[in-house]
Scaffold this motif. Structure first.
Motif, mmCIF file in Angstrom:
data_model
loop_
_atom_site.group_PDB
_atom_site.id
_atom_site.type_symbol
_atom_site.label_atom_id
_atom_site.label_comp_id
_atom_site.label_asym_id
_atom_site.label_seq_id
_atom_site.Cartn_x
_atom_site.Cartn_y
_atom_site.Cartn_z
ATOM 1 N N THR A 354 0.832 -1.202 0.000
ATOM 2 C CA THR A 354 0.000 0.000 0.000
ATOM 3 C C THR A 354 0.866 1.251 0.000
ATOM 4 O O THR A 354 0.582 2.232 -0.708
ATOM 5 C CB THR A 354 -0.923 -0.005 1.228
ATOM 6 O OG1 THR A 354 -1.736 -1.184 1.198
ATOM 7 C CG2 THR A 354 -1.821 1.218 1.253
ATOM 8 N N ALA A 355 1.941 1.208 0.819
ATOM 9 C CA ALA A 355 2.844 2.355 0.826
ATOM 10 C C ALA A 355 3.489 2.559 -0.542
ATOM 11 O O ALA A 355 3.596 3.690 -1.043
ATOM 12 C CB ALA A 355 3.923 2.153 1.902
ATOM 13 N N GLU A 356 3.917 1.435 -1.167
ATOM 14 C CA GLU A 356 4.504 1.539 -2.507
ATOM 15 C C GLU A 356 3.494 2.073 -3.509
ATOM 16 O O GLU A 356 3.807 2.949 -4.332
ATOM 17 C CB GLU A 356 5.018 0.171 -2.953
ATOM 18 C CG GLU A 356 6.178 -0.352 -2.106
ATOM 19 C CD GLU A 356 6.584 -1.762 -2.516
ATOM 20 O OE1 GLU A 356 5.949 -2.297 -3.456
ATOM 21 O OE2 GLU A 356 7.520 -2.309 -1.907
ATOM 22 N N LEU A 357 2.252 1.524 -3.427
ATOM 23 C CA LEU A 357 1.228 1.987 -4.362
ATOM 24 C C LEU A 357 0.870 3.446 -4.125
ATOM 25 O O LEU A 357 0.595 4.190 -5.073
ATOM 26 C CB LEU A 357 -0.014 1.101 -4.242
ATOM 27 C CG LEU A 357 0.132 -0.333 -4.740
ATOM 28 C CD1 LEU A 357 -1.139 -1.127 -4.449
ATOM 29 C CD2 LEU A 357 0.413 -0.354 -6.246
ATOM 30 N N THR A 358 0.879 3.855 -2.841
ATOM 31 C CA THR A 358 0.581 5.254 -2.538
ATOM 32 C C THR A 358 1.637 6.166 -3.143
ATOM 33 O O THR A 358 1.324 7.215 -3.741
ATOM 34 C CB THR A 358 0.504 5.452 -1.017
ATOM 35 O OG1 THR A 358 -0.510 4.583 -0.481
ATOM 36 C CG2 THR A 358 0.157 6.885 -0.674
ATOM 37 N N LEU A 359 2.908 5.741 -2.975
ATOM 38 C CA LEU A 359 4.000 6.536 -3.563
ATOM 39 C C LEU A 359 3.899 6.562 -5.085
ATOM 40 O O LEU A 359 4.064 7.613 -5.724
ATOM 41 C CB LEU A 359 5.336 5.948 -3.113
ATOM 42 C CG LEU A 359 6.602 6.664 -3.617
ATOM 43 C CD1 LEU A 359 6.616 8.110 -3.149
ATOM 44 C CD2 LEU A 359 7.855 5.933 -3.143
ATOM 45 N N THR A 360 3.601 5.376 -5.656
ATOM 46 C CA THR A 360 3.449 5.312 -7.118
ATOM 47 C C THR A 360 2.290 6.165 -7.588
ATOM 48 O O THR A 360 2.377 6.867 -8.609
ATOM 49 C CB THR A 360 3.243 3.852 -7.550
ATOM 50 O OG1 THR A 360 4.327 3.054 -7.089
ATOM 51 C CG2 THR A 360 3.151 3.755 -9.063
ATOM 52 N N GLN A 365 0.126 10.883 -10.110
ATOM 53 C CA GLN A 365 -0.661 12.119 -10.069
ATOM 54 C C GLN A 365 0.197 13.322 -10.459
ATOM 55 O O GLN A 365 -0.268 14.215 -11.172
ATOM 56 C CB GLN A 365 -1.247 12.296 -8.667
ATOM 57 C CG GLN A 365 -2.358 11.302 -8.348
ATOM 58 C CD GLN A 365 -2.851 11.429 -6.922
ATOM 59 O OE1 GLN A 365 -2.190 12.035 -6.081
ATOM 60 N NE2 GLN A 365 -4.009 10.837 -6.642
ATOM 61 N N ASP A 366 1.441 13.328 -9.960
ATOM 62 C CA ASP A 366 2.344 14.412 -10.351
ATOM 63 C C ASP A 366 2.601 14.383 -11.852
ATOM 64 O O ASP A 366 2.589 15.426 -12.534
ATOM 65 C CB ASP A 366 3.667 14.298 -9.594
ATOM 66 C CG ASP A 366 3.493 14.529 -8.097
ATOM 67 O OD1 ASP A 366 2.456 15.131 -7.718
ATOM 68 O OD2 ASP A 366 4.359 14.091 -7.311
ATOM 69 N N THR A 367 2.827 13.144 -12.357
ATOM 70 C CA THR A 367 3.056 13.011 -13.805
ATOM 71 C C THR A 367 1.835 13.446 -14.588
ATOM 72 O O THR A 367 1.949 14.123 -15.624
ATOM 73 C CB THR A 367 3.411 11.555 -14.138
ATOM 74 O OG1 THR A 367 4.547 11.146 -13.366
ATOM 75 C CG2 THR A 367 3.715 11.403 -15.616
ATOM 76 N N GLN A 368 0.649 13.053 -14.079
ATOM 77 C CA GLN A 368 -0.578 13.454 -14.766
ATOM 78 C C GLN A 368 -0.725 14.975 -14.769
ATOM 79 O O GLN A 368 -1.112 15.576 -15.769
ATOM 80 C CB GLN A 368 -1.784 12.811 -14.075
ATOM 81 C CG GLN A 368 -3.108 13.138 -14.758
ATOM 82 C CD GLN A 368 -4.283 12.488 -14.041
ATOM 83 O OE1 GLN A 368 -4.098 11.881 -13.005
ATOM 84 N NE2 GLN A 368 -5.456 12.623 -14.612
ATOM 85 N N ALA A 369 -0.436 15.580 -13.588
ATOM 86 C CA ALA A 369 -0.530 17.039 -13.530
ATOM 87 C C ALA A 369 0.429 17.686 -14.525
ATOM 88 O O ALA A 369 0.091 18.662 -15.204
ATOM 89 C CB ALA A 369 -0.235 17.515 -12.105
#
Length: 626
Positions: A354-360, A365-369
């Motif tokens: 979950t932590a890895e997925l949250t970071l990913t 989201q940053d990449t999308q932005a």
């Protein structure tokens, strides 16, 4: 297998339904239907016989006390007959027996002494009372009779003369006859009842022997099943003392049946937890049994293990016993511990993932932005390039005409300086100057209109400022800003928007959605086609108190497949990856329409027949919550 420090309630005994030595039976089953009929006829006969005797004995010219007492006999028979007709069987028999018996004793006492034949009826009445009313009634009636008889025997022995007996031979004969008839009736019915009860007793005895044999066989089967039961079990009394154990119990505890017999589990030493005993005793007192209570027992080798105990009462060898069975829970607890360890490990892995997925996800989201920003910048760059191209024509024309006008003015100044200016030359110069000035003015106006539209679109896109606007003007500005980037020769844009449609919303997001829809149609809808038409239409619909503006952007291009239409609004999904498509245009448009403008965006498409996007937004945007 367990200590039972409580008392078991004994089973209630069933009360007898027939006569006991001191009880009063129900005369109905003893007589039967035929016996009741005979009794009714006998009372009728008694009424007639006693009346004949009374008439024969009584002197109606000089009535005496004994005469009045003699009338009580036919009266008792009559009352008994009436009660029998009303089906009051016990009351009728009581009236008949006690009425006749007391009347005979009264006549004996007041009239004739012990020499009256009426005393013959007393044994008959006693037998009948014992048969139908119970032994107590017969003893009382016999005791009273004996007291009266012995009284007269003693009185005569002391010299008291017997009373005068006025009855004749007929009266004696009638009395004896009635007595013998009554005796025969009672004897016959009592013998029939005796035979019936004897047959019934024999049947009950046979049934009892059968039940005893079945019980013996059942106990034998129970003992065999108990011994062969793979679950450790024991039978205990109400105090917890062990009567018997099976082989599984011996194997579990390492204690033989002889060593455990007559001892409680505490005395044996396999169960020592007082709190568990209290809980077990409480449940036994409340429910009479135990179903799956956890306990801890000491097994062979002194090892303590967890068990579930089950206790159920049974009847064994004519007494109440308790069958106690225990189930080993060691394997189950071990499996639970292993399962819990696996769950903890899975939870730890899930937390890590979950932590890895949250970071990913944050990175995505940053990449999308960034991609959205890049998309906006690319769109803005394309718009700027289109505007620059669109402004280049009027400004270039104005520069060319101004340069030409400047050259003509220079030529005119040389002619004036040389005094070579003619009227015709001046007239031609003025006409050309007027035409060139008009051309310069029209070019500058066209450029100014383009710059104003671009400026308004830029302000709306960057500020997302809410304002009132005409939808037709907004659509016109969007088309004007995007047309330079479209292939002029093959894309035609048709606008059918009502000029009176006024909106109070965010023109920037509305224009962004329209821009993306038009660019999507031009890029994807007309791929591989020489020309095409994009039709923009708008209408206003009111429903449930809200007003929605419905804008349709329809093209006659290649259309979409079902798979493409299903994923059209997914982020990063495009059919022209690397060919000018980023997969974000429709996704951004869908988000703006639903989350910002309070509307929706949908598409209907058929392969080969074009696509139609329906863009709905609130005509008056609701205020945002604070």
């Amino acid at each position: 297998m367990m200590p039972l420090i409580y008392s078991m309630k004994s089973a209630p005994t069933t009360a007898p339904t027939q006569a006991s030595l001191d009880g009063a039976p129900d005369p109905g089953p003893l007589l039967g239907r035929n016996g009741t009929t005979i009794l009714r006829r006998t009372t009728a006969l008694g009424v007639i016989g006693s009346l004949v005797t009374v008439v024969n004995v009584v002197d109606f010219n000089a009535l005496r006390l004994q005469d009045a007492i003699g009338v009580a006999i036919p009266l008792s028979c009559a009352v008994s007959y009436y009660l029998l007709t009303r089906e009051h069987l016990r009351a009728a028999i009581l009236t008949l027996i006690w009425g006749i018996g007391l009347s005979i004793l009264a006549i004996t006492y007041f009239a004739v002494g012990v020499r009256t034949p009426g005393l013959v009826f007393l044994p008959v009445l006693c037998i009948t009372a014992a048969w139908l009313l119970g032994l107590r009634s017969a003893i009382v009636l016999g005791a009273i009779s004996l007291v009266v008889i012995f009284y007269y025997v003693i009185a005569e022995a002391l010299g008291t003369p017997p009373p005068n007996d006025p009855r004749n031979a007929l009266a004696y004969a009638l009395v004896y006859l009635c007595a013998f008839v009554g005796m025969l009736i009672v004897l016959g019915r009592s013998m029939a009842s005796f035979r019936s009860e004897l047959a019934r007793s024999s049947s009950l005895a046979n049934d009892l022997r059968t039940q005893i044999e079945e019980l013996r066989q059942s106990e034998a089967r129970f003992s065999a099943l108990f011994k062969a039961n793979p679950v450790p079990s024991s039978t205990n009394d109400r105090y917890g003392r062990v009567f018997d154990v099976n082989d599984a119990w011996v194997a579990l505890t390492g204690i033989s049946a002889e060593e455990a017999s007559g001892k409680t589990p505490q005395e044996i030493g396999i169960w020592t937890n007082p709190d568990e005993r209290k809980a077990l005793d409480q449940e036994m007192r409340e429910t009479g049994r135990v179903a799956g209570k956890p306990i801890t027992l000491t097994t062979a080798g002194g090892i303590q293990k967890p068990f579930l105990v089950y206790i159920a009462p049974v009847a064994s060898h004519g007494a109440q016993r308790l069958v106690t069975s225990v189930l080993d829970q060691t394997d189950r607890f071990a499996a639970q511990a292993a399962q819990e360890a696996i769950n903890h490990a899975l939870e730890a892995r899930v937390s890590e993932r979950t932590a890895e997925l949250t970071l990913t996800l944050a990175r995505l989201q940053d990449t999308q932005a960034e991609l959205v920003q890049s998309e906006n910048l690319a769109s803005l760059g394309a718009m700027v390039a289109g505007i620059a191209h669109e402004l280049n024509t009027p400004i270039g024309t104005a520069v060319t005409v101004a340069s030409t006008l400047q050259g003509r003015v220079t030529d005119l100044r040389h002619l004036v300086a040389q005094d070579g200016l003619r009227r015709s030359t001046l007239t031609e110069f003025l006409a050309d100057s007027e035409e060139m000035a008009d051309l310069i003015l029209r070019s500058i106006d066209r450029a100014a209109a383009q710059i104003h539209s671009f400026k308004q679109m830029s302000v709306d896109r960057t500020s997302e400022r809410r304002r009132r606007f005409f939808l037709k003007d907004l659509v016109h500005d969007v088309v004007m800003s995007i047309r330079p980037s479209l292939p002029q020769a093959r894309v035609t844009i048709v606008q059918t928007v009502d000029a009176d449609t006024v909106c109070d919303s965010l023109p920037g997001p509305v224009g962004q959605v329209l821009t993306n829809l038009i660019q999507n149609a031009a890029l994807h809808g007309f791929a591989g086609r020489a020309e095409g038409t994009i039709t923009i239409a708008a209408s206003v619909h009111s429903e449930d108190g809200s007003t929605q503006v419905v804008v349709t952007v329809q093209d006659d291009g290649v259309g979409m497949t079902e798979h493409t239409r299903h994923h059209a609004f997914d982020p990063f999904y495009t059919t022209r990856l690397g060919q000018g498509g980023s997969g974000l245009g429709l996704s951004i448009s869908h988000r703006l329409a639903s989350a910002v403008l309070g509307g929706s965006l949908a598409v209907v498409s058929t392969p080969g027949s074009g696509s139609c996007f329906t863009f709905c937004f609130a005509q008056t945007l609701p205020p945002r919550p604070a």
